[in-house]
Design a protein around this motif. Structure first.
Motif, mmCIF file in Angstrom:
data_model
loop_
_atom_site.group_PDB
_atom_site.id
_atom_site.type_symbol
_atom_site.label_atom_id
_atom_site.label_comp_id
_atom_site.label_asym_id
_atom_site.label_seq_id
_atom_site.Cartn_x
_atom_site.Cartn_y
_atom_site.Cartn_z
ATOM 1 N N ILE A 171 -20.123 28.830 43.532
ATOM 2 C CA ILE A 171 -20.904 28.625 44.755
ATOM 3 C C ILE A 171 -21.280 27.154 44.850
ATOM 4 C CG2 ILE A 171 -21.869 30.945 44.894
ATOM 5 C CD1 ILE A 171 -24.369 29.972 43.521
ATOM 6 N N SER A 172 -21.492 26.658 46.057
ATOM 7 C CA SER A 172 -22.028 25.314 46.235
ATOM 8 C C SER A 172 -23.456 25.444 46.724
ATOM 9 C CB SER A 172 -21.236 24.475 47.195
ATOM 10 O OG SER A 172 -20.233 25.106 47.815
ATOM 11 N N VAL A 173 -24.372 24.838 46.005
ATOM 12 C CA VAL A 173 -25.789 24.965 46.291
ATOM 13 C C VAL A 173 -26.433 23.584 46.374
ATOM 14 C CG1 VAL A 173 -26.052 27.229 45.224
ATOM 15 C CG2 VAL A 173 -26.330 25.210 43.844
ATOM 16 N N LYS A 174 -27.565 23.523 47.044
ATOM 17 C CA LYS A 174 -28.359 22.304 47.098
ATOM 18 C C LYS A 174 -29.253 22.256 45.862
ATOM 19 C CE LYS A 174 -28.673 21.994 52.095
ATOM 20 N NZ LYS A 174 -29.586 22.025 53.248
ATOM 21 N N HIS B 176 -37.888 17.785 36.582
ATOM 22 C CA HIS B 176 -37.578 19.169 36.936
ATOM 23 C C HIS B 176 -36.385 19.185 37.877
ATOM 24 C CE1 HIS B 176 -38.496 23.399 37.442
ATOM 25 N NE2 HIS B 176 -38.430 23.259 38.754
ATOM 26 N N LYS B 177 -35.584 20.248 37.816
ATOM 27 C CA LYS B 177 -34.523 20.433 38.797
ATOM 28 C C LYS B 177 -34.473 21.903 39.178
ATOM 29 C CE LYS B 177 -30.644 20.656 35.584
ATOM 30 N NZ LYS B 177 -29.343 20.111 35.269
ATOM 31 N N TYR B 178 -34.299 22.122 40.465
ATOM 32 C CA TYR B 178 -34.245 23.484 40.967
ATOM 33 C C TYR B 178 -33.210 23.562 42.069
ATOM 34 C CZ TYR B 178 -37.414 21.549 44.500
ATOM 35 O OH TYR B 178 -37.984 20.777 45.477
ATOM 36 N N ARG B 179 -32.805 24.788 42.393
ATOM 37 C CA ARG B 179 -31.749 24.979 43.382
ATOM 38 C C ARG B 179 -32.187 25.992 44.422
ATOM 39 N NH1 ARG B 179 -28.443 29.636 42.357
ATOM 40 N NH2 ARG B 179 -29.152 30.697 40.484
ATOM 41 N N GLU B 180 -31.565 25.881 45.583
ATOM 42 C CA GLU B 180 -31.813 26.824 46.660
ATOM 43 C C GLU B 180 -30.660 27.827 46.664
ATOM 44 O OE1 GLU B 180 -32.190 26.848 51.504
ATOM 45 O OE2 GLU B 180 -32.479 24.984 50.401
ATOM 46 N N THR C 3 -31.927 15.347 46.739
ATOM 47 C CA THR C 3 -31.195 16.595 46.887
ATOM 48 C C THR C 3 -29.721 16.279 47.091
ATOM 49 O OG1 THR C 3 -33.104 17.624 47.931
ATOM 50 C CG2 THR C 3 -31.016 18.719 48.216
ATOM 51 N N ARG C 4 -28.877 17.009 46.373
ATOM 52 C CA ARG C 4 -27.436 16.840 46.558
ATOM 53 C C ARG C 4 -26.739 18.188 46.422
ATOM 54 N NH1 ARG C 4 -25.570 13.628 41.132
ATOM 55 N NH2 ARG C 4 -27.450 14.097 40.009
ATOM 56 N N LEU C 5 -25.550 18.266 46.962
ATOM 57 C CA LEU C 5 -24.763 19.491 46.943
ATOM 58 C C LEU C 5 -23.913 19.518 45.680
ATOM 59 C CD1 LEU C 5 -24.452 21.823 48.959
ATOM 60 C CD2 LEU C 5 -22.406 20.715 49.783
ATOM 61 N N CYS D 14 -32.743 25.810 37.585
ATOM 62 C CA CYS D 14 -31.319 25.632 37.296
ATOM 63 C C CYS D 14 -30.926 26.117 35.908
ATOM 64 C CB CYS D 14 -30.926 24.165 37.433
ATOM 65 S SG CYS D 14 -30.712 23.682 39.138
ATOM 66 N N ALA D 15 -31.843 26.602 35.119
ATOM 67 C CA ALA D 15 -31.519 27.037 33.753
ATOM 68 C C ALA D 15 -30.726 28.337 33.747
ATOM 69 C CB ALA D 15 -32.797 27.210 32.946
ATOM 70 N N ASP D 16 -30.788 29.151 34.807
ATOM 71 C CA ASP D 16 -30.117 30.435 34.793
ATOM 72 C C ASP D 16 -28.659 30.371 35.239
ATOM 73 O OD1 ASP D 16 -30.698 29.879 37.402
ATOM 74 O OD2 ASP D 16 -31.222 31.908 37.954
ATOM 75 N N CYS D 17 -28.158 29.204 35.631
ATOM 76 C CA CYS D 17 -26.745 29.082 35.997
ATOM 77 C C CYS D 17 -26.152 27.893 35.249
ATOM 78 C CB CYS D 17 -26.565 28.910 37.500
ATOM 79 S SG CYS D 17 -27.337 27.445 38.167
ATOM 80 N N VAL D 18 -24.866 27.949 34.983
ATOM 81 C CA VAL D 18 -24.187 26.892 34.243
ATOM 82 C C VAL D 18 -23.264 26.137 35.180
ATOM 83 C CG1 VAL D 18 -24.291 28.075 32.029
ATOM 84 C CG2 VAL D 18 -22.372 28.487 33.546
ATOM 85 N N LEU D 19 -22.977 24.897 34.832
ATOM 86 C CA LEU D 19 -22.063 24.085 35.634
ATOM 87 C C LEU D 19 -20.644 24.618 35.477
ATOM 88 C CD1 LEU D 19 -23.336 20.508 34.843
ATOM 89 C CD2 LEU D 19 -23.504 21.686 37.010
ATOM 90 N N SER D 20 -19.921 24.656 36.568
ATOM 91 C CA SER D 20 -18.526 25.091 36.490
ATOM 92 C C SER D 20 -17.681 23.943 35.936
ATOM 93 C CB SER D 20 -18.015 25.519 37.848
ATOM 94 O OG SER D 20 -18.084 24.447 38.757
#
Length: 63
Positions: free
Chosen positions: A23-26, A43-47, A10-12, A56-62
């Motif tokens: 936003i900053s998410v874990k 797999h990767k997921y976010r809180e 897990t990383r921020l 994580c597919a519903d948000c894009v990297l800034s």
């Protein structure tokens, strides 16, 4: 002796969503390792801000 392991880290990270902006998410990554060398991300997921877990597919990297 195990040759194949599954590790979870897990990383921020800074992400962008339409509703909240930057936003900053874990972000939790589940990776498959062979002899300690990472092969691929399974797999990767976010809180979310409210504590829900999303893919994580519903948000894009800034940028």
């Amino acid at each position: 002796m195990l040759f194949v392991k599954v590790k979870r880290t897990t990383r921020l990270e800074k992400r962008y969503s339409k509703k909240m902006g930057n936003i900053s998410v874990k972000v939790t990554y589940i990776k498959k390792h062979l002899f300690g060398i990472p092969l691929r991300t399974i797999h990767k997921y976010r809180e979310t801000y409210y504590g829900n877990v999303k893919d994580c597919a519903d948000c894009v990297l800034s940028a």
